[in-house]
Structures are given as structure tokens and as C-alpha cells.
Design a protein around this motif. Structure first.
Motif, PDB file in Angstrom:
ATOM      1  N   ARG A   1      -7.323  -1.810  10.587  1.00 59.46           N
ATOM      2  CA  ARG A   1      -6.828  -0.820   9.636  1.00 59.46           C
ATOM      3  C   ARG A   1      -7.458  -1.026   8.258  1.00 59.46           C
ATOM      4  NH1 ARG A   1      -3.282  -1.898  13.444  1.00 59.46           N
ATOM      5  NH2 ARG A   1      -1.976  -0.231  14.282  1.00 59.46           N
ATOM      6  N   GLN A   2      -7.893   0.062   7.653  1.00 63.79           N
ATOM      7  CA  GLN A   2      -8.507  -0.019   6.343  1.00 63.79           C
ATOM      8  C   GLN A   2      -7.448  -0.374   5.305  1.00 63.79           C
ATOM      9  OE1 GLN A   2     -10.698   3.470   5.314  1.00 63.79           O
ATOM     10  NE2 GLN A   2     -11.665   2.552   3.527  1.00 63.79           N
ATOM     11  N   ARG A   3      -7.702  -1.460   4.559  1.00 60.45           N
ATOM     12  CA  ARG A   3      -6.698  -1.945   3.618  1.00 60.45           C
ATOM     13  C   ARG A   3      -7.261  -2.155   2.208  1.00 60.45           C
ATOM     14  NH1 ARG A   3      -4.422  -7.046   6.821  1.00 60.45           N
ATOM     15  NH2 ARG A   3      -6.627  -7.240   7.380  1.00 60.45           N
ATOM     16  N   GLY A   4      -8.506  -1.777   1.995  1.00 60.09           N
ATOM     17  CA  GLY A   4      -9.092  -1.921   0.671  1.00 60.09           C
ATOM     18  C   GLY A   4      -9.362  -3.355   0.277  1.00 60.09           C
TER      19      GLY A   4
ATOM     20  N   THR B   1      -9.964   3.241   9.588  1.00 63.52           N
ATOM     21  CA  THR B   1     -10.353   1.904  10.036  1.00 63.52           C
ATOM     22  C   THR B   1     -11.582   1.451   9.250  1.00 63.52           C
ATOM     23  OG1 THR B   1     -11.807   2.699  11.806  1.00 63.52           O
ATOM     24  CG2 THR B   1      -9.479   2.342  12.358  1.00 63.52           C
ATOM     25  N   ALA B   2     -11.776   0.157   9.234  1.00 59.19           N
ATOM     26  CA  ALA B   2     -12.929  -0.410   8.531  1.00 59.19           C
ATOM     27  C   ALA B   2     -13.267  -1.757   9.149  1.00 59.19           C
ATOM     28  CB  ALA B   2     -12.631  -0.569   7.040  1.00 59.19           C
ATOM     29  N   LEU B   3     -14.499  -2.197   8.922  1.00 56.72           N
ATOM     30  CA  LEU B   3     -14.920  -3.533   9.331  1.00 56.72           C
ATOM     31  C   LEU B   3     -14.688  -4.497   8.180  1.00 56.72           C
ATOM     32  CD1 LEU B   3     -18.321  -2.903  11.173  1.00 56.72           C
ATOM     33  CD2 LEU B   3     -16.112  -3.433  12.211  1.00 56.72           C
ATOM     34  N   GLU B   4     -14.097  -5.637   8.480  1.00 57.32           N
ATOM     35  CA  GLU B   4     -13.919  -6.668   7.467  1.00 57.32           C
ATOM     36  C   GLU B   4     -14.539  -7.964   7.959  1.00 57.32           C
ATOM     37  OE1 GLU B   4      -9.516  -8.291   7.866  1.00 57.32           O
ATOM     38  OE2 GLU B   4      -9.531  -6.106   7.842  1.00 57.32           O
ATOM     39  N   VAL B   5     -15.081  -8.741   7.039  1.00 56.24           N
ATOM     40  CA  VAL B   5     -15.774  -9.974   7.389  1.00 56.24           C
ATOM     41  C   VAL B   5     -14.761 -11.095   7.620  1.00 56.24           C
ATOM     42  CG1 VAL B   5     -17.486 -11.679   6.673  1.00 56.24           C
ATOM     43  CG2 VAL B   5     -17.789  -9.265   6.057  1.00 56.24           C
ATOM     44  N   ILE B   6     -14.829 -11.730   8.780  1.00 61.28           N
ATOM     45  CA  ILE B   6     -13.989 -12.877   9.117  1.00 61.28           C
ATOM     46  C   ILE B   6     -14.709 -14.178   8.788  1.00 61.28           C
ATOM     47  CG2 ILE B   6     -12.725 -14.035  10.971  1.00 61.28           C
ATOM     48  CD1 ILE B   6     -11.678 -11.234  10.180  1.00 61.28           C
ATOM     49  N   TYR B   7     -16.019 -14.196   9.046  1.00 64.13           N
ATOM     50  CA  TYR B   7     -16.862 -15.349   8.705  1.00 64.13           C
ATOM     51  C   TYR B   7     -18.215 -14.829   8.249  1.00 64.13           C
ATOM     52  CZ  TYR B   7     -19.766 -19.467   8.982  1.00 64.13           C
ATOM     53  OH  TYR B   7     -20.622 -20.478   8.661  1.00 64.13           O
ATOM     54  N   PRO B   8     -18.777 -15.404   7.169  1.00 66.76           N
ATOM     55  CA  PRO B   8     -18.236 -16.460   6.309  1.00 66.76           C
ATOM     56  C   PRO B   8     -17.314 -15.888   5.232  1.00 66.76           C
ATOM     57  CG  PRO B   8     -20.451 -15.934   5.607  1.00 66.76           C
ATOM     58  CD  PRO B   8     -20.177 -15.065   6.801  1.00 66.76           C
TER      59      PRO B   8
ATOM     60  N   GLY C   1       0.801  -1.216   0.000  1.00 63.32           N
ATOM     61  CA  GLY C   1       0.000   0.000   0.000  1.00 63.32           C
ATOM     62  C   GLY C   1       0.831   1.261   0.000  1.00 63.32           C
ATOM     63  N   ASP C   2       0.131   2.401  -0.135  1.00 61.60           N
ATOM     64  CA  ASP C   2       0.827   3.681  -0.138  1.00 61.60           C
ATOM     65  C   ASP C   2       1.166   4.099   1.286  1.00 61.60           C
ATOM     66  OD1 ASP C   2      -1.544   4.687   0.991  1.00 61.60           O
ATOM     67  OD2 ASP C   2      -2.347   5.242  -0.969  1.00 61.60           O
ATOM     68  N   ASP C   3       1.844   5.220   1.419  1.00 60.18           N
ATOM     69  CA  ASP C   3       2.318   5.641   2.739  1.00 60.18           C
ATOM     70  C   ASP C   3       1.184   5.884   3.719  1.00 60.18           C
ATOM     71  OD1 ASP C   3       4.927   5.460   1.988  1.00 60.18           O
ATOM     72  OD2 ASP C   3       5.123   7.565   1.412  1.00 60.18           O
ATOM     73  N   LYS C   4       0.041   6.380   3.208  1.00 60.15           N
ATOM     74  CA  LYS C   4      -1.063   6.713   4.100  1.00 60.15           C
ATOM     75  C   LYS C   4      -1.673   5.468   4.723  1.00 60.15           C
ATOM     76  CE  LYS C   4      -5.472   9.186   4.311  1.00 60.15           C
ATOM     77  NZ  LYS C   4      -6.508   9.919   3.542  1.00 60.15           N
ATOM     78  N   ARG C   5      -1.807   4.415   3.929  1.00 59.22           N
ATOM     79  CA  ARG C   5      -2.453   3.204   4.428  1.00 59.22           C
ATOM     80  C   ARG C   5      -1.545   1.993   4.303  1.00 59.22           C
ATOM     81  NH1 ARG C   5      -8.519   4.054   1.863  1.00 59.22           N
ATOM     82  NH2 ARG C   5      -9.149   5.762   3.241  1.00 59.22           N
ATOM     83  N   ALA C   6      -0.263   2.224   4.378  1.00 59.20           N
ATOM     84  CA  ALA C   6       0.688   1.122   4.238  1.00 59.20           C
ATOM     85  C   ALA C   6       0.604   0.182   5.432  1.00 59.20           C
ATOM     86  CB  ALA C   6       2.096   1.673   4.106  1.00 59.20           C
ATOM     87  N   TYR C   7       0.758  -1.089   5.175  1.00 57.65           N
ATOM     88  CA  TYR C   7       0.833  -2.080   6.232  1.00 57.65           C
ATOM     89  C   TYR C   7       1.805  -3.160   5.803  1.00 57.65           C
ATOM     90  CZ  TYR C   7      -2.503  -4.589   3.231  1.00 57.65           C
ATOM     91  OH  TYR C   7      -3.117  -5.201   2.169  1.00 57.65           O
ATOM     92  N   ARG C   8       2.227  -3.965   6.751  1.00 58.34           N
ATOM     93  CA  ARG C   8       3.232  -4.989   6.485  1.00 58.34           C
ATOM     94  C   ARG C   8       2.618  -6.369   6.592  1.00 58.34           C
ATOM     95  NH1 ARG C   8       5.818  -0.598   8.378  1.00 58.34           N
ATOM     96  NH2 ARG C   8       7.897  -0.129   7.566  1.00 58.34           N
ATOM     97  N   VAL C   9       3.014  -7.221   5.681  1.00 62.10           N
ATOM     98  CA  VAL C   9       2.528  -8.596   5.688  1.00 62.10           C
ATOM     99  C   VAL C   9       3.701  -9.541   5.493  1.00 62.10           C
ATOM    100  CG1 VAL C   9       0.237  -8.009   4.818  1.00 62.10           C
ATOM    101  CG2 VAL C   9       2.061  -8.573   3.208  1.00 62.10           C
ATOM    102  N   SER C  10       3.491 -10.759   5.920  1.00 59.32           N
ATOM    103  CA  SER C  10       4.485 -11.809   5.774  1.00 59.32           C
ATOM    104  C   SER C  10       4.072 -12.752   4.656  1.00 59.32           C
ATOM    105  CB  SER C  10       4.607 -12.578   7.095  1.00 59.32           C
ATOM    106  OG  SER C  10       5.248 -13.818   6.915  1.00 59.32           O
TER     107      SER C  10
END
Length: 495
Positions: free
Chosen positions: A242-245, A264-271, A82-91
Motif C-alpha cells: 500500500r502506498q504510504r508516502g 500501491t507502490a514499491l518500497e525498498v526493504i534493503y538496503p 494518514g487520510d481516509d484514502k490512504r489510511a493504514y494502521r500501525v502499532s
């Protein structure tokens, strides 16, 4: 005239009976409480093992379970997205092997018989914690043929294929998540189980970890009815983070009305089917928004039309108190879960991640004073309702007689520290350099640098002092919550 008088009296009697029933219902809501019905295992209180080992110090020996991971030569790496505003790190994710050694009555050794041995998908996890030297892991256990979902009983926490290994690094006590999750588990349903263990990766000792259930739909986790393919409705679990699109992010009413915390945003975990089924995602958005629209309406506190008809009020009260007491101020913003069974009401929880709690927040010192949960998503309006505020105050007073009692918590800390024993010393042989804040990155220490504690004993003392001072401050100030429901503050919101 007599017939008219009779009808009037019958109508009046019906109204009186209805009012009495309504008052009785409100009374039940106000004064009864359902404690967590699940049996909570506190690992440090379980029967002890045969003491000590007879071999020399070259053989690793521990009273804690051992978790050994093999990466088979693969490398876990972290990348920025992501860009600097909404950047996050993943493995990235690799497929490795995991062995669990957990003898029921004797000490554990690396060459002992394995209670579990399986292939596993493996990656680093966390938002801020992914930057720490001591990594946390997400595990997805799979069959030898690499198919999904190999359910195994992990350290007595039940059968499942998804687990978390939380590596305390910023938390120098090692015990915040263990203690707070267990205390919360005695109060709130569906709180994840936790166990201490010692971890090896490719035969290299990694220290003390907290093995945890992750938040998932399961009979022993968040017990929901299973989604049936083709149904236009579903039970669900969502998470504020965190909002990640991501495609599973919701445009619920609070988000649409710009009432969510920034970025921030809500994301669905299930289903998980919502990723490919827009109509299912729309159902969850609309169902959740019914509560939010009622909450932000002029009728928010109305017994018939307000928020109460949509949510399990007790869960929102308990969630507020637990996170406020320990000053876990990521709650309500990040790693915040909500779930709803199609047969019932919306719950908040399970609680999650107390690594930053009890004045262990990286960015700024958080002493014993103040109340911040009143500003969090949904609570900004809930606290305008006098009945909700009074429920919080009554419940807090009750919990201070039990699991949030000062003596109970201080004893819990002492007993847990005693239980860890030599495992703490082994952990600090590897990670003890972090007690010198100049030897870790700025992302791995508290700010300003003077806040960082320089010994394990100091970290335990700090946690105890926070518990004492925080509880006593809240005892004196919990009743000031009434100001948020005072007419002078809420008249602009009232009908």
C-alpha cells in the motif's frame, strides 16, 4: 572471385553457427529448471517426541515449541495513520522479553530450560490482520543493553534477530501459511522457513502460531552481496504494498507510467541506507526501470532487447503458478517482493502470506474457476509473450506431477492436522468463538456472512475441496493462457 566466395561462405557459416547456439540457448531456457536447492524442514515430518506427560492437567504440556512473551506492564496499541484514502494502521513498539522452550525429544512445559531468552522489540504487524482479535507480532531481538541485533537460532530456522509470529485467525484451519510456504519452499529459492508453536503473552495462553522468517537479506534468507558504504550501486530487495508516502518508496517506471495497481507502490526493504541516500534510491529506481521499460516496449519479447535479459524468468513463472494455484490474489499487488543481486538478474519473491488463499479472501468468494494473476503488475505484459506462456504451461504440468499433485496436497493436510493434534483443541478453547461469525467484527469474517464456516472440521473439508476442484479446473483450462499471447491480442504491442 574465389576470395569473395570464400569470405561469403565464412560469413554464412558464422551466422549458421550463431543461430544454432542461439537455438540451443533458447532450448535450455525452455526445458531446464532449477529446483530449490535448500534443504526444507517440514516440522510435522520430523521424528516424534516421547509421548505424553505424567502430571495433571494444571501443568501446560505440549509437543509443540513454546514461545512466551512478557510485556513488563507495557501496552501495545494501534493507531490510524494518514487520510481516509490512504489510511493504514500501525502499532506502537515496546521492549519486552521472549523465552523459547523447545526440547528436542520430550514434551515442553513453561518451566523447562529455555533454548532462547532475550530482550526483544515487539509490535503488532499486518495490514488487514492487525484488526483481528488474535494478533500477529513482529520481533526484533536485542541485547540486554538494548543494542540492536541479537542473532539467535529460533526453532531450527537459523540465527537471526528478526522474526514474525503469525496468528491464524481468519484461517480457521490454522495451516494455510504453514502448508503453502513449505510447498513453495520446495519450488522457489529463499522462501521463508516456518514452524508451529504455542504462544503465551504475560502468562496468558494465545493459541497456535506460525513462527516465520521475515524477508530480509541474509545468507539463509535472501542471499545478496552486502552494500558497501560509498558505492553508487547495490543489491536490493523491494516490496510492493500500500502506498504510504514513505521516503523509501520508489518512482520506478511502472509507477511513473501509472501501470501499478491503484494506491500501491514499491518500497525498498534493503538496503535501509536509501532513506538517507537519494543517489542510492535513484540507482534502484533506474535499475528496476530498465526491466520495466523493456517490458512495456515494442521489443518486450525480443530475445536480445526484451525483458528476458533483465529478469530470472523461472522465478516469475513459479511465482505465477504458486499464487494462481492457491488463488493467493494479494500476490502481485500487496506483500509482493522482488530482489536482485548486483551480480545477477531480478527475481520475484519470496512468496509471502497465504492467509487469504484458497477461498479465504474476506471481500468476495473465490471459487475454483478463473485466472487472475494475468492482470497483476508486470504479468499483464509477460503473458503477451508466447514463450513465457508456454513456460508457465509446461511448468504447471510438471508441478502437478510433484508438489502440486492432488494426493500429495491432501496427504499434507491430513498429516499436518494430525501433527497439531490437541494443540488445535487448545487453540479453539480460546478462539473458537470465531466459528460464530456474529461474535466477531465485520473486519474479521468473510463476506457475505454465509461463507463463514462454523467448525474446524468444516474448515479443513473446505480447504481440501478447494484444492481438489482448483487443481482439476486448472488441469482443464491452463492451456487457455495461450489466448493472452495470441496475435489478435498482442499485435498492438508488437514491433
Amino acid at each position: 572471385m574465389s576470395i569473395l566466395w570464400y569470405r561469403m561462405m565464412r560469413s554464412y557459416r558464422s551466422l549458421v553457427i550463431g543461430a544454432i547456439i542461439g537455438m540451443a540457448s533458447l532450448s535450455v531456457w525452455a526445458y531446464t529448471w532449477t529446483e530449490s536447492s535448500s534443504v526444507r524442514i517440514h516440522q510435522h515430518l520430523q521424528p516424534g517426541k516421547v509421548e505424553g506427560c505424567t502430571h495433571d492437567e494444571t501443568v501446560f504440556c505440549t509437543h509443540l515449541p513454546i514461545v512466551s512473551i512478557k510485556t513488563n506492564g507495557q501496552k501495545l496499541e494501534i493507531q490510524k495513520v494518514g487520510d481516509d484514502k490512504r489510511a493504514y494502521r500501525v502499532s506502537n513498539e515496546i521492549i519486552g522479553e521472549i523465552s523459547v522452550i523447545d526440547n528436542p525429544s520430550t514434551y515442553n512445559h513453561l518451566k523447562d530450560e529455555r533454548a532462547v531468552h532475550t530482550r526483544t522489540k515487539l509490535k503488532y504487524r499486518g495490514n488487514s490482520s492487525i484488526k483481528f482479535d488474535k494478533k500477529s507480532y513482529k520481533l526484533n531481538w536485542i541485547h540486554e543493553d538494548l543494542s540492536e541485533n541479537r542473532d539467535e537460532n529460533f526453532l531450527g530456522m537459523g540465527r537471526h534477530d528478526e522474526w514474525v509470529l503469525n496468528g491464524p485467525f481468519l484461517d480457521k484451519t490454522l495451516i494455510r501459511n504453514y502448508m503453502c510456504m513449505n510447498i513453495a519452499g520446495e519450488i522457489m529459492e529463499s522462501t521463508p522457513d516456518v514452524r508451529f508453536c504455542e504462544v503465551f503473552v504475560d502468562e496468558m495462553y494465545q493459541g497456535v502460531y506460525v513462527a516465520m522468517e521475515n524477508v530480509a537479506k541474509d545468507i539463509d534468507r535472501v542471499d545478496l552481496t552486502t552494500y558497501k558504504k560509498g558505492d553508487p550501486f547495490t543489491s536490493y530487495i523491494v516490496r510492493a504494498d500500500r502506498q504510504r508516502g514513505l521516503p523509501e518508496e520508489l518512482n520506478n517506471f511502472t509507477h511513473y507510467a501509472n501501470r501499478m495497481e491503484r494506491d500501491t507502490a514499491l518500497e525498498v526493504i534493503y538496503p535501509r541506507e536509501v532513506v538517507d541516500m537519494p543517489e542510492l534510491k535513484t540507482f534502484i529506481e533506474r535499475d528496476l526501470s530498465k526491466f520495466e521499460k523493456a517490458l512495456y516496449s515494442y521489443d518486450y519479447d525480443d530475445k536480445a532487447y526484451g525483458y528476458r535479459q533483465y529478469i530470472d524468468v523461472e522465478s516469475f513463472v513459479d511465482y505465477f503458478i504458486i499464487n494462481e494455484f492457491f488463488k493467493n490474489y494479494d500476490a502481485g499487488v500487496f506483500s509482493t517482493y522482488l530482489y536482485k543481486d548486483i551480480r545477477g538478474k531480478l527475481h520475484i519473491g519470496p512468496v509471502w502470506d497465504f492467509n487469504n488463499a484458497a477461498d479465504n479472501f474476506i471481500e468476495v468468494a473465490l471459487d475454483e474457476k478463473g485466472i487472475q494473476m494475468v492482470q497483476r503488475n508486470w504479468y499483464l505484459m509477460l503473458m503477451k509473450d508466447e514463450d513465457f506462456v508456454e513456460a508457465v504451461i509446461r511448468r504447471y504440468d510438471k508441478l502437478r506431477e510433484g508438489w502440486l499433485n492432488e494426493e500429495v496436497l491432501l496427504n499434507y493436510i491430513d498429516e499436518t492436522v494430525g501433527f497439531l493434534g490437541e494443540a488445535t483443541e487448545r487453540n479453539n478453547v480460546v478462539w473458537g468463538y470465531s466459528f460464530d461469525p456474529t461474535k466477531v467484527s465485520s473486519a474479521s469474517r468473510l463476506k457475505p456472512i454465509e461463507r463463514n464456516l462454523t467448525s474446524y472440521e468444516m474448515s479443513i473439508s473446505q480447504l481440501k475441496n478447494f484444492i481438489i476442484q482448483r487443481g482439476r479446473w486448472l488441469d482443464q483450462h491452463i492451456h487457455t493462457l495461450r489466448q493472452y499471447a495470441h496475435e489478435s491480442r498482442v499485435k498492438q504491442f508488437n514491433h
